[in-house]
Design an enzyme around this catalytic site. Structure first.
Site, PDB file in Angstrom:
ATOM      1  N   CYS A 133       5.948  -0.027   7.217  1.00  0.00           N
ATOM      2  CA  CYS A 133       5.489   1.369   6.614  1.00  0.00           C
ATOM      3  C   CYS A 133       6.800   1.438   5.840  1.00  0.00           C
ATOM      4  O   CYS A 133       8.187   1.824   6.427  1.00  0.00           O
ATOM      5  CB  CYS A 133       5.390   2.471   7.571  1.00  0.00           C
ATOM      6  SG  CYS A 133       4.888   4.288   6.066  1.00  0.00           S
ATOM      7  N   LEU A 134       6.306   1.996   4.083  1.00  0.00           N
ATOM      8  CA  LEU A 134       7.132   2.740   3.477  1.00  0.00           C
ATOM      9  C   LEU A 134       7.970   3.715   3.577  1.00  0.00           C
ATOM     10  O   LEU A 134       9.964   3.988   3.441  1.00  0.00           O
ATOM     11  CB  LEU A 134       7.445   2.755   1.697  1.00  0.00           C
ATOM     12  CG  LEU A 134       6.518   1.196   1.166  1.00  0.00           C
ATOM     13  CD1 LEU A 134       5.734   1.990   0.426  1.00  0.00           C
ATOM     14  CD2 LEU A 134       6.971   0.765   1.009  1.00  0.00           C
TER      15      LEU A 134
ATOM     16  N   GLN B 178       3.214   9.678   0.484  1.00  0.00           N
ATOM     17  CA  GLN B 178       4.659   9.225   0.555  1.00  0.00           C
ATOM     18  C   GLN B 178       5.162   9.576  -0.739  1.00  0.00           C
ATOM     19  O   GLN B 178       7.037   9.493  -0.404  1.00  0.00           O
ATOM     20  CB  GLN B 178       4.205   7.835   1.067  1.00  0.00           C
ATOM     21  CG  GLN B 178       3.451   7.988   2.218  1.00  0.00           C
ATOM     22  CD  GLN B 178       3.156   6.202   2.863  1.00  0.00           C
ATOM     23  OE1 GLN B 178       2.322   4.936   2.042  1.00  0.00           O
ATOM     24  NE2 GLN B 178       4.460   4.956   3.072  1.00  0.00           N
TER      25      GLN B 178
ATOM     26  N   HIS C  40      -2.284   7.565   7.046  1.00  0.00           N
ATOM     27  CA  HIS C  40      -1.784   8.568   5.771  1.00  0.00           C
ATOM     28  C   HIS C  40      -2.194   9.929   5.149  1.00  0.00           C
ATOM     29  O   HIS C  40      -1.968  10.749   6.002  1.00  0.00           O
ATOM     30  CB  HIS C  40      -0.680   7.853   4.693  1.00  0.00           C
ATOM     31  CG  HIS C  40       0.289   7.007   5.721  1.00  0.00           C
ATOM     32  ND1 HIS C  40       0.975   7.507   5.880  1.00  0.00           N
ATOM     33  CD2 HIS C  40       0.596   5.465   5.111  1.00  0.00           C
ATOM     34  CE1 HIS C  40       2.094   6.645   6.205  1.00  0.00           C
ATOM     35  NE2 HIS C  40       1.624   5.622   5.505  1.00  0.00           N
TER      36      HIS C  40
ATOM     37  N   HIS D 271      -4.536   1.674   7.356  1.00  0.00           N
ATOM     38  CA  HIS D 271      -3.249   2.820   7.581  1.00  0.00           C
ATOM     39  C   HIS D 271      -2.957   3.588   6.677  1.00  0.00           C
ATOM     40  O   HIS D 271      -2.082   4.754   6.883  1.00  0.00           O
ATOM     41  CB  HIS D 271      -1.466   1.233   6.984  1.00  0.00           C
ATOM     42  CG  HIS D 271      -0.548   1.935   7.718  1.00  0.00           C
ATOM     43  ND1 HIS D 271       0.252   1.141   7.784  1.00  0.00           N
ATOM     44  CD2 HIS D 271       0.216   2.073   5.490  1.00  0.00           C
ATOM     45  CE1 HIS D 271       1.434   2.062   8.199  1.00  0.00           C
ATOM     46  NE2 HIS D 271       1.293   2.312   6.484  1.00  0.00           N
ATOM     47  N   GLU D 272      -3.505   3.294   5.108  1.00  0.00           N
ATOM     48  CA  GLU D 272      -3.943   4.328   4.050  1.00  0.00           C
ATOM     49  C   GLU D 272      -4.119   5.063   4.372  1.00  0.00           C
ATOM     50  O   GLU D 272      -3.683   6.613   4.505  1.00  0.00           O
ATOM     51  CB  GLU D 272      -3.770   3.785   2.386  1.00  0.00           C
ATOM     52  CG  GLU D 272      -3.002   2.213   1.958  1.00  0.00           C
ATOM     53  CD  GLU D 272      -1.482   2.964   2.426  1.00  0.00           C
ATOM     54  OE1 GLU D 272      -1.101   4.039   2.106  1.00  0.00           O
ATOM     55  OE2 GLU D 272      -0.506   1.702   2.947  1.00  0.00           O
TER      56      GLU D 272
ATOM     57  N   GLY E 205       0.672  -1.445   0.318  1.00  0.00           N
ATOM     58  CA  GLY E 205       0.499  -0.257   0.181  1.00  0.00           C
ATOM     59  C   GLY E 205       1.204   1.425   0.018  1.00  0.00           C
ATOM     60  O   GLY E 205       2.087   1.243   0.423  1.00  0.00           O
TER      61      GLY E 205
END
Length: 168
Positions: A88-89, A50, A134, A130-131, A45
């Site tokens: 997380c990226l 990000q 963000h 999660h997304e 994701g």
């Protein structure tokens, strides 16, 4: 072309994103770049902020390797509780158990502006939350104890500095 992934605690990750109003070629290009960035980083994701874009857009990976393109999403329903490991990226190499809702119902637009609703549970529900976090200016580490959050933040600041030196 893949974009660089922004490392937390960068300001773009801690600010609420702006709703998408233009469903044209620029959105299509952003989604392509996000998909390339996510694939390159082996993520499941990614949110637009990000990759440095403060827009309410994210990709949410399904278990079959495909993904939802979600624009202007909102959580309509949340039920149950589950704790799963998350990474997380934007917080690379950090994995922690995070409590979330077990099932969610999400309303979102696709890249053409059409509205959809979907229900998700388990890992998929976790990724949606999660997304969307963000897009609301939150990162998963905010669900952790202040000690863990502080330690991770120190590691991320060091990583930011080393990445900046590599670019210079």
């Amino acid at each position: 072309m893949a974009r660089d992934i922004v490392i937390w605690p960068h300001k773009v990750l801690t600010s609420v994103t702006q709703p998408v109003k233009d469903f044209g070629p620029a959105l299509e290009k952003l989604l392509e770049e996000m998909a390339e960035s996510m694939a390159e980083a082996k993520g499941i994701g990614i949110a637009a902020n990000q990759v440095g874009e403060s827009l309410r857009v994210a990709l949410v990976g399904r278990e079959d390797g495909t993904f939802f393109e979600i624009v202007n999403p909102e959580l309509l329903e949340r039920t149950g509780k589950v704790t799963l490991e998350e990474g997380c990226l934007s917080v690379p190499d950090e994995w922690e158990k995070v409590p979330r809702f077990e099932k969610v119902k999400v309303r979102y637009q696709d890249k053409t502006g059409q509205w959809h609703e979907t229900e998700a549970e388990g890992r998929l529900a976790h990724v949606f939350q999660h997304e969307i976090d963000h897009l609301d200016g939150h990162v998963f580490v905010e669900h952790l104890s202040s000690l863990k959050r502080t330690l991770i933040q120190e590691r991320m600041k060091k990583l930011q500095k080393s990445l900046k030196r590599k670019k210079d």
